[in-house]
Scaffold this motif. Structure first.
Motif, PDB file in Angstrom:
ATOM      1  N   ALA A  77       0.841  -1.200   0.000  1.00 46.17           N
ATOM      2  CA  ALA A  77       0.000   0.000   0.000  1.00 46.17           C
ATOM      3  C   ALA A  77       0.874   1.247   0.000  1.00 46.17           C
ATOM      4  CB  ALA A  77      -0.911  -0.009   1.216  1.00 46.17           C
ATOM      5  N   CYS A  78       1.950   1.183   0.755  1.00 46.88           N
ATOM      6  CA  CYS A  78       2.874   2.318   0.816  1.00 46.88           C
ATOM      7  C   CYS A  78       3.513   2.531  -0.553  1.00 46.88           C
ATOM      8  CB  CYS A  78       3.929   2.043   1.883  1.00 46.88           C
ATOM      9  SG  CYS A  78       4.947   3.466   2.266  1.00 46.88           S
ATOM     10  N   ALA A  79       3.875   1.435  -1.180  1.00 46.98           N
ATOM     11  CA  ALA A  79       4.473   1.523  -2.509  1.00 46.98           C
ATOM     12  C   ALA A  79       3.478   2.125  -3.500  1.00 46.98           C
ATOM     13  CB  ALA A  79       4.920   0.143  -2.969  1.00 46.98           C
ATOM     14  N   ALA A  80       2.238   1.694  -3.372  1.00 40.80           N
ATOM     15  CA  ALA A  80       1.204   2.168  -4.302  1.00 40.80           C
ATOM     16  C   ALA A  80       0.880   3.642  -4.063  1.00 40.80           C
ATOM     17  CB  ALA A  80      -0.055   1.323  -4.153  1.00 40.80           C
ATOM     18  N   ALA A  81       1.081   4.080  -2.831  1.00 42.03           N
ATOM     19  CA  ALA A  81       0.732   5.465  -2.498  1.00 42.03           C
ATOM     20  C   ALA A  81       1.632   6.470  -3.203  1.00 42.03           C
ATOM     21  CB  ALA A  81       0.804   5.664  -0.991  1.00 42.03           C
ATOM     22  N   GLY A  82       2.842   6.033  -3.554  1.00 41.79           N
ATOM     23  CA  GLY A  82       3.799   6.945  -4.184  1.00 41.79           C
ATOM     24  C   GLY A  82       3.245   7.604  -5.435  1.00 41.79           C
ATOM     25  N   HIS A 128      15.107  -6.615   5.367  1.00 38.01           N
ATOM     26  CA  HIS A 128      15.741  -5.389   4.958  1.00 38.01           C
ATOM     27  C   HIS A 128      15.713  -5.262   3.436  1.00 38.01           C
ATOM     28  CE1 HIS A 128      19.423  -2.926   4.240  1.00 38.01           C
ATOM     29  NE2 HIS A 128      18.915  -2.243   5.243  1.00 38.01           N
ATOM     30  N   ALA A 129      16.152  -6.299   2.778  1.00 31.60           N
ATOM     31  CA  ALA A 129      16.207  -6.303   1.319  1.00 31.60           C
ATOM     32  C   ALA A 129      14.816  -6.145   0.715  1.00 31.60           C
ATOM     33  CB  ALA A 129      16.852  -7.599   0.833  1.00 31.60           C
ATOM     34  N   TYR A 130      13.869  -6.829   1.279  1.00 33.71           N
ATOM     35  CA  TYR A 130      12.503  -6.759   0.756  1.00 33.71           C
ATOM     36  C   TYR A 130      11.972  -5.331   0.797  1.00 33.71           C
ATOM     37  CZ  TYR A 130       7.419  -6.855   0.914  1.00 33.71           C
ATOM     38  OH  TYR A 130       6.093  -6.581   0.715  1.00 33.71           O
ATOM     39  N   PHE A 131      12.110  -4.719   1.936  1.00 30.73           N
ATOM     40  CA  PHE A 131      11.623  -3.350   2.094  1.00 30.73           C
ATOM     41  C   PHE A 131      12.268  -2.424   1.075  1.00 30.73           C
ATOM     42  CE2 PHE A 131       8.912  -2.121   5.688  1.00 30.73           C
ATOM     43  CZ  PHE A 131       8.627  -3.371   6.199  1.00 30.73           C
ATOM     44  N   LEU A 132      13.573  -2.519   0.973  1.00 31.23           N
ATOM     45  CA  LEU A 132      14.271  -1.609   0.090  1.00 31.23           C
ATOM     46  C   LEU A 132      13.932  -1.868  -1.371  1.00 31.23           C
ATOM     47  CD1 LEU A 132      17.694  -1.330   1.896  1.00 31.23           C
ATOM     48  CD2 LEU A 132      15.879   0.365   1.735  1.00 31.23           C
ATOM     49  N   GLU A 133      13.932  -3.128  -1.748  1.00 29.03           N
ATOM     50  CA  GLU A 133      13.641  -3.443  -3.140  1.00 29.03           C
ATOM     51  C   GLU A 133      12.250  -2.964  -3.542  1.00 29.03           C
ATOM     52  OE1 GLU A 133      14.297  -7.633  -3.707  1.00 29.03           O
ATOM     53  OE2 GLU A 133      16.418  -7.411  -3.200  1.00 29.03           O
ATOM     54  N   ARG A 134      11.362  -3.027  -2.577  1.00 29.23           N
ATOM     55  CA  ARG A 134       9.987  -2.662  -2.883  1.00 29.23           C
ATOM     56  C   ARG A 134       9.783  -1.146  -2.904  1.00 29.23           C
ATOM     57  NH1 ARG A 134       6.759  -2.314  -5.209  1.00 29.23           N
ATOM     58  NH2 ARG A 134       4.654  -3.147  -5.446  1.00 29.23           N
ATOM     59  N   LEU A 161      18.720   7.493   0.793  1.00 34.48           N
ATOM     60  CA  LEU A 161      17.707   8.256   1.515  1.00 34.48           C
ATOM     61  C   LEU A 161      16.778   7.323   2.296  1.00 34.48           C
ATOM     62  CD1 LEU A 161      16.500  11.011   2.123  1.00 34.48           C
ATOM     63  CD2 LEU A 161      15.026  10.739   0.122  1.00 34.48           C
ATOM     64  N   MET A 162      16.370   6.253   1.656  1.00 30.35           N
ATOM     65  CA  MET A 162      15.490   5.301   2.335  1.00 30.35           C
ATOM     66  C   MET A 162      16.179   4.667   3.537  1.00 30.35           C
ATOM     67  SD  MET A 162      12.524   5.227   1.045  1.00 30.35           S
ATOM     68  CE  MET A 162      11.851   3.695   1.641  1.00 30.35           C
ATOM     69  N   ARG A 163      17.413   4.290   3.336  1.00 31.77           N
ATOM     70  CA  ARG A 163      18.165   3.715   4.446  1.00 31.77           C
ATOM     71  C   ARG A 163      18.291   4.720   5.566  1.00 31.77           C
ATOM     72  NH1 ARG A 163      22.269  -0.529   5.295  1.00 31.77           N
ATOM     73  NH2 ARG A 163      21.519   0.397   7.213  1.00 31.77           N
ATOM     74  N   GLY A 164      18.584   5.934   5.200  1.00 37.54           N
ATOM     75  CA  GLY A 164      18.734   6.980   6.200  1.00 37.54           C
ATOM     76  C   GLY A 164      17.455   7.169   6.997  1.00 37.54           C
ATOM     77  N   ILE A 165      16.347   7.264   6.308  1.00 43.11           N
ATOM     78  CA  ILE A 165      15.071   7.443   6.993  1.00 43.11           C
ATOM     79  C   ILE A 165      14.786   6.253   7.902  1.00 43.11           C
ATOM     80  CG2 ILE A 165      12.576   7.594   6.674  1.00 43.11           C
ATOM     81  CD1 ILE A 165      13.151   9.105   4.047  1.00 43.11           C
ATOM     82  N   GLY A 166      14.981   5.077   7.352  1.00 41.43           N
ATOM     83  CA  GLY A 166      14.768   3.876   8.169  1.00 41.43           C
ATOM     84  C   GLY A 166      15.646   3.894   9.407  1.00 41.43           C
ATOM     85  N   ASN A 167      16.903   4.223   9.230  1.00 43.12           N
ATOM     86  CA  ASN A 167      17.818   4.259  10.374  1.00 43.12           C
ATOM     87  C   ASN A 167      17.373   5.276  11.422  1.00 43.12           C
ATOM     88  OD1 ASN A 167      19.469   2.286   9.400  1.00 43.12           O
ATOM     89  ND2 ASN A 167      21.234   3.595   9.034  1.00 43.12           N
ATOM     90  N   LEU A 168      16.914   6.407  10.958  1.00 43.45           N
ATOM     91  CA  LEU A 168      16.506   7.441  11.908  1.00 43.45           C
ATOM     92  C   LEU A 168      15.335   6.976  12.778  1.00 43.45           C
ATOM     93  CD1 LEU A 168      16.826  10.736   9.851  1.00 43.45           C
ATOM     94  CD2 LEU A 168      18.249   9.943  11.746  1.00 43.45           C
ATOM     95  N   CYS A 169      14.615   5.990  12.304  1.00 43.93           N
ATOM     96  CA  CYS A 169      13.448   5.522  13.063  1.00 43.93           C
ATOM     97  C   CYS A 169      13.811   4.474  14.114  1.00 43.93           C
ATOM     98  CB  CYS A 169      12.402   4.950  12.116  1.00 43.93           C
ATOM     99  SG  CYS A 169      11.626   6.200  11.085  1.00 43.93           S
TER     100      CYS A 169
END
Lengths: 202, 202
Positions: A77-82, A128-134, A161-169
Motif C-alpha cells: 500500500a505504501c508503494a502504491a501510495a507513491g 531489509h532487502a525486501y523493504f528496500l527493493e519494494r 535516503l530510504m536507508r537513512g530514513i529507516g535508520n533514523l526511526c
DNA sequence: GACGATCCGGAACCTTGTTCCGTATCGTCT
DNA sequence: AGACGATACGGAACAAGGTTCCGGATCGTC
C-alpha cells in the motif's frame, strides 16, 4: 501445457490442516508482533498459534517470510501510495513529504520493525532487502519529480535516503527523548538544501 | 595523611596476576573488536586472552565496561575536541561540521560500534548511555554557539541530533551502497535550514 | 477401508550469555 | 622457608533462543 493447476502442476492441492495452520500462524504472529515486537521468539508465536516448532518453520522458513506475510500488504500500500500522491498532491515536494510521513508512521507504529530493519542479524537481512527493493523505486520516482521541479537538490540517491530514513526511526521506543520525526524532518529539509523554493520567499 | 595507597586504603594492592590478566584482556578485546566487531562473543575474547570466562566477567562485568576500556580515550578525545574546535575554527558552524565529521569517522571506523549503539540489546544499553552522556553536552555547546551565530535554526535538541547521527551510521558495513556521510551531510544541511548564511553567498 | 503422500510435534543440538563454586595462586607474616 | 588467609582463576552448569530432523498422525484418494 495441460493447465490443470493454479500454477505448474502440484499433483495435489494443499491439505486442509496445512491451510488452517497457516492461517492460525498468521493471526498468532500478528498478535505476538504487536505484543512483543517482530523479534519475538519463534517459540512464542508457535505457542500462541498452538502449533509445533516444525510447523512454523515449514510454513515460514525465515522470519522475513512471516513478517512479510503479516505486514506485506501495508508495504504494498505504501508503494502504491507513491504514484498516487504524485498525481494528487499540489507539488512533487508535497507528495514526497506526505509519502515519507506515511513510511515513517508505518515504521514507528510496528513494534520493533525499524530496529529489525536496521539490525544485520541473520533472518532480518532478507526483510531489509525486501523493504528496500519494494520501496526504493517508489522513492526514486518521487525524488526525480522533485528534482525536476527544482524543489530538491539533485544527486541524492534514493537508496541512501530510504536507508537513512529507516535508520533514523531506530530506537524510538525505549527512548522517550528521541522522536524520529524531528530528525527525518531535518533530513528532508537538508534535501531541499539550497534549492530555495522557486516561489515565495520573504 | 599516611599516603601509602593510591586511593583510600584497600588493605592490599591488587594481585599481580589480576593486573596481568586485565592487560591481556584489554589487548585481546581490542584485537577481537577489530576482527569480529564489538558484539563478538565473550568466549572469543576470553579465548584470545587465554583466560577463563569467570575472569573476564570479574574484570569487566558488562560489555560496556570492556568497550569503554578499549575505546574510552577516543570518546574522551572526541569530547575534548568540541571546545577546542569552537575556539579554533573560523566559525561555530565550521566547528560543528568538523566535530560531527570526527564523530562519524569514529563510529564508522570501529567495526560494529554504530550498530551496537543503535541496538537496544541488554549490555549495549549502558554503552549507548555512556556515549550520549559524554558527548551530548559537547554537541549542545556547539549547537548553541551556531544558533547564537545565526548559522543554525534554533529549537534542535542536541540529544536527538546525536542519536540521529549515530543512527545514520548504522549498517554502513555490509552495504556498500550506503555511505552514512552522505545522509549525515543532508541532516546537517537541514540543521542550517532557512537560516541563510549571514555572510557571503554567490 | 486401505494406502501413500503430506504434514505435524517436539525432542535434540548449537550458539551465546551469565552465574557459581571448588581450586590454584599470591602476598604476607612468623 | 613454610604456612595461612585473601584473592583470583577456570570452566562446568544453567538459561534462552534458533534451527534441524524424524517418527508418527492425518488427510485425500482409490
Amino acid at each position: 501445457m495441460t493447465g490443470q493447476g493454479p500454477a505448474a502442476s502440484p499433483r495435489r492441492a494443499r491439505r486442509s490442516d496445512a491451510q488452517r495452520n497457516e492461517q492460525r500462524l498468521l493471526e498468532a504472529a500478528a498478535a505476538v508482533f504487536v505484543a512483543s515486537g517482530v523479534d519475538a521468539p519463534i517459540r512464542e508465536i508457535a505457542a500462541e498459534a498452538g502449533v509445533g516448532l516444525g510447523t512454523i518453520y515449514r510454513h515460514f522458513p525465515t522470519r522475513t517470510d512471516l513478517v512479510v506475510a503479516v505486514y506485506g500488504h501495508q508495504v504494498e500500500a505504501c508503494a502504491a501510495a507513491g504514484p498516487r500522491l504524485l498525481a494528487e498532491a499540489a507539488s512533487p515536494l508535497d507528495a514526497l513529504l506526505a509519502w515519507v510521513d506515511r513510511f515513517v508512521d508505518f515504521l514507528i507504529t510496528k513494534h520493533g520493525l525499524a530496529d529489525a530493519l536496521g539490525s544485520d542479524d541473520t533472518g532480518f537481512r532478507q526483510l531489509h532487502a525486501y523493504f528496500l527493493e519494494r520501496l526504493v523505486p517508489v522513492c526514486a520516482e518521487l525524488l526525480e519529480a522533485t528534482e525536476r521541479a527544482g524543489q530538491t537538490t539533485p544527486g541524492v540517491d534514493a537508496y541512501e535516503l530510504m536507508r537513512g530514513i529507516g535508520n533514523l526511526c531506530i530506537g524510538h521506543e525505549s527512548d522517550t527523548r528521541y522522536d524520529p520525526r524531528h530528525m527525518v524532518g531535518l533530513l528532508i529539509r537538508g534535501l531541499r538544501g539550497t534549492a530555495a523554493a522557486p516561489t515565495a520567499n520573504p
